[in-house]
Motif scaffolding. Structure first.
Motif, PDB file in Angstrom:
ATOM      1  N   ILE A  74      22.777  54.652  29.275  1.00 59.32           N
ATOM      2  CA  ILE A  74      21.707  54.370  30.230  1.00 59.32           C
ATOM      3  C   ILE A  74      22.253  54.541  31.640  1.00 59.32           C
ATOM      4  N   MET A  75      21.347  54.752  32.579  1.00 59.71           N
ATOM      5  CA  MET A  75      21.728  54.835  33.992  1.00 59.71           C
ATOM      6  C   MET A  75      21.378  53.494  34.636  1.00 59.71           C
ATOM      7  N   PHE A  76      22.394  52.729  34.986  1.00 53.62           N
ATOM      8  CA  PHE A  76      22.169  51.390  35.524  1.00 53.62           C
ATOM      9  C   PHE A  76      22.334  51.415  37.042  1.00 53.62           C
ATOM     10  N   ARG A 120      11.621  38.486  38.229  1.00 52.70           N
ATOM     11  CA  ARG A 120      12.411  38.992  39.368  1.00 52.70           C
ATOM     12  C   ARG A 120      12.626  40.510  39.246  1.00 52.70           C
ATOM     13  N   LEU A 121      12.987  40.947  38.049  1.00 50.17           N
ATOM     14  CA  LEU A 121      13.243  42.375  37.850  1.00 50.17           C
ATOM     15  C   LEU A 121      11.993  43.203  38.144  1.00 50.17           C
ATOM     16  N   GLN A 122      10.833  42.650  37.794  1.00 47.63           N
ATOM     17  CA  GLN A 122       9.595  43.366  38.090  1.00 47.63           C
ATOM     18  C   GLN A 122       9.300  43.318  39.598  1.00 47.63           C
ATOM     19  N   ALA A 123       9.561  42.202  40.224  1.00 47.13           N
ATOM     20  CA  ALA A 123       9.324  42.075  41.669  1.00 47.13           C
ATOM     21  C   ALA A 123      10.245  43.007  42.466  1.00 47.13           C
ATOM     22  N   MET A 124      11.435  43.283  41.922  1.00 47.60           N
ATOM     23  CA  MET A 124      12.386  44.186  42.575  1.00 47.60           C
ATOM     24  C   MET A 124      12.148  45.647  42.175  1.00 47.60           C
ATOM     25  N   TYR A 125      11.086  45.884  41.393  1.00 47.66           N
ATOM     26  CA  TYR A 125      10.659  47.226  40.980  1.00 47.66           C
ATOM     27  C   TYR A 125      11.620  47.925  40.018  1.00 47.66           C
ATOM     28  N   ILE A 144      11.536  47.187  36.721  1.00 47.38           N
ATOM     29  CA  ILE A 144      10.747  47.318  35.498  1.00 47.38           C
ATOM     30  C   ILE A 144       9.273  47.094  35.829  1.00 47.38           C
ATOM     31  N   THR A 145       8.411  47.559  34.927  1.00 47.71           N
ATOM     32  CA  THR A 145       6.993  47.217  34.975  1.00 47.71           C
ATOM     33  C   THR A 145       6.619  46.657  33.616  1.00 47.71           C
ATOM     34  N   VAL A 146       6.005  45.493  33.608  1.00 45.26           N
ATOM     35  CA  VAL A 146       5.640  44.825  32.362  1.00 45.26           C
ATOM     36  C   VAL A 146       4.153  45.048  32.096  1.00 45.26           C
ATOM     37  N   PRO A 179      11.171  50.625  32.151  1.00 40.28           N
ATOM     38  CA  PRO A 179      12.095  50.658  33.290  1.00 40.28           C
ATOM     39  C   PRO A 179      11.651  51.716  34.298  1.00 40.28           C
ATOM     40  N   THR A 180      11.889  51.465  35.563  1.00 41.73           N
ATOM     41  CA  THR A 180      11.570  52.440  36.609  1.00 41.73           C
ATOM     42  C   THR A 180      12.826  53.242  36.935  1.00 41.73           C
ATOM     43  N   LYS A 181      12.713  54.124  37.900  1.00 40.76           N
ATOM     44  CA  LYS A 181      13.864  54.911  38.372  1.00 40.76           C
ATOM     45  C   LYS A 181      14.458  54.298  39.648  1.00 40.76           C
ATOM     46  N   GLU A 182      14.076  53.060  39.917  1.00 40.24           N
ATOM     47  CA  GLU A 182      14.508  52.403  41.160  1.00 40.24           C
ATOM     48  C   GLU A 182      16.031  52.417  41.300  1.00 40.24           C
TER      49      GLU A 182
END
Length: 251
Positions: free
Chosen positions: A17-19, A83-88, A90-92, A115-118
Motif C-alpha cells: 500500500i502507499m501510506f 478523524r481519518l475521514q475529517a483529515m480526508y 478515507i470516506t465512509v 481510502p483517498t489519495k490524500e
C-alpha cells in the motif's frame, strides 16, 4: 539472469500500500498511533478491485486484538475513524454503491470505507505481509508496534533501478522515540518484538567492544542489512572491517 539479490527480486512481487508519510510526521496528538494503524489496515483491506474496505469498528478492534465490548476502547476506535475521514484520508459510506456518506458511526454497523489519495505524492511503501504479521502478533499494543515499524521503514527509498536501493536504515533510539512520541524503553521493547516476529531485522555494530550504530530494515533483507551495516560502520568509524562485531537483535 538478474544480478539483483534474491530478497529484492522476491520483494518486487509483493503487494503493498502507499501510506501518506505526512501522517507519521504530524504533530504528536493523542490517538495518532491508532490512526496510523487503522489507515494501514483499511488501505490493505481496500487493496482489491473495488478499492473499498468492507468492515466495522468492531471488526477493526478485533483485528487489533481488542475486545469490542470495551466501551472506552470502542469510543477511541470510533473517534479514530472519524478523524481519518475529517483529515480526508478515507470516506465512509453506508451503502455498497457508495452514494451515502456517514459520520455518525455505530460500532457494530458494517461500512464501505474508501481510502483517498490524500498526500500520497509523498508516501511510504508498506508491504501487506508486514501488516499481516503485525496485526496477528499476540499484543494489545499493535498501534505502538506499527508506529515504530513505520518510523523505521519510512526512511527506506525505492528506485526504478533496484540495484541502487539500500535496505538498511540507521537511526538512534532517541530519534525513533521523537518520531513516535514513545519513551526510549518502549521503543527498544517493541523493536525487539518486531525483530522476534521477523518483521524487522535489527543489528548493532560494535568496534572494539564499544557500541556504535543500530541498523534496521525488513527482515527478509537481513543478509543485505548485515553487509550494509558492516560497510557503513567501516566508513563512519574509519576502521578495519575485521574489527567490527555485528550483534543481531541488539538495540
Amino acid at each position: 539472469m538478474s544480478d539483483l539479490p534474491k530478497s529484492i527480486i522476491q520483494e518486487k512481487t509483493e503487494s503493498f500500500i502507499m501510506f501518506p508519510k505526512i501522517l507519521l510526521h504530524e504533530h504528536d496528538y493523542e490517538g495518532r498511533d491508532l490512526d496510523i494503524c487503522h489507515l494501514a489496515i483499511i488501505k490493505s483491506l481496500a487493496n482489491n478491485f473495488t478499492k473499498t474496505a468492507i468492515t466495522s469498528i468492531n471488526d477493526l478492534m478485533t483485528v487489533m486484538g481488542i475486545n469490542p465490548k470495551n466501551k472506552e476502547a470502542s469510543q477511541k476506535a470510533r473517534e479514530s475513524i472519524i478523524r481519518l475521514q475529517a483529515m480526508y484520508y478515507i470516506t465512509v459510506y453506508a451503502d455498497r454503491p457508495k452514494t451515502k456518506t456517514v459520520t455518525d458511526l455505530k460500532p457494530a454497523q458494517t461500512y464501505f470505507i474508501k481510502p483517498t489519495k490524500e498526500n500520497e505524492d509523498y508516501f511510504v511503501k508498506v508491504f501487506e505481509t508486514d501488516i499481516e504479521i503485525i496485526v496477528t502478533m499476540q499484543s494489545k499494543h499493535k498501534s505502538k508496534l506499527f508506529i515504530i515499524y513505520m518510523a523505521i521503514v519510512s526512511h527506506l527509498y525505492y528506485y526504478h533501478d533496484a540495484s541502487m536501493e539500500h535496505k538498511s536504515v540507521w537511526a538512534t533510539i532517541e530519534t525513533l522515540a521523537e518520531i513516535t512520541g514513545l519513551d526510549r524503553r518502549t521503543v527498544m521493547k517493541y523493536i525487539k518484538l518486531l525483530h522476534e516476529a521477523e518483521v524487522l531485522f535489527c543489528i548493532t555494530t560494535k568496534v572494539h567492544a564499544k557500541k556504535n550504530k543500530n541498523f534496521y530494515g525488513r527482515y527478509k533483507h537481513k543478509e543485505m542489512i548485515t553487509r550494509e551495516a558492516m560497510q557503513g560502520t567501516e566508513t563512519l568509524q574509519n576502521c578495519k572491517f575485521e574489527d567490527i562485531k555485528p550483534v543481531v537483535g541488539g538495540v
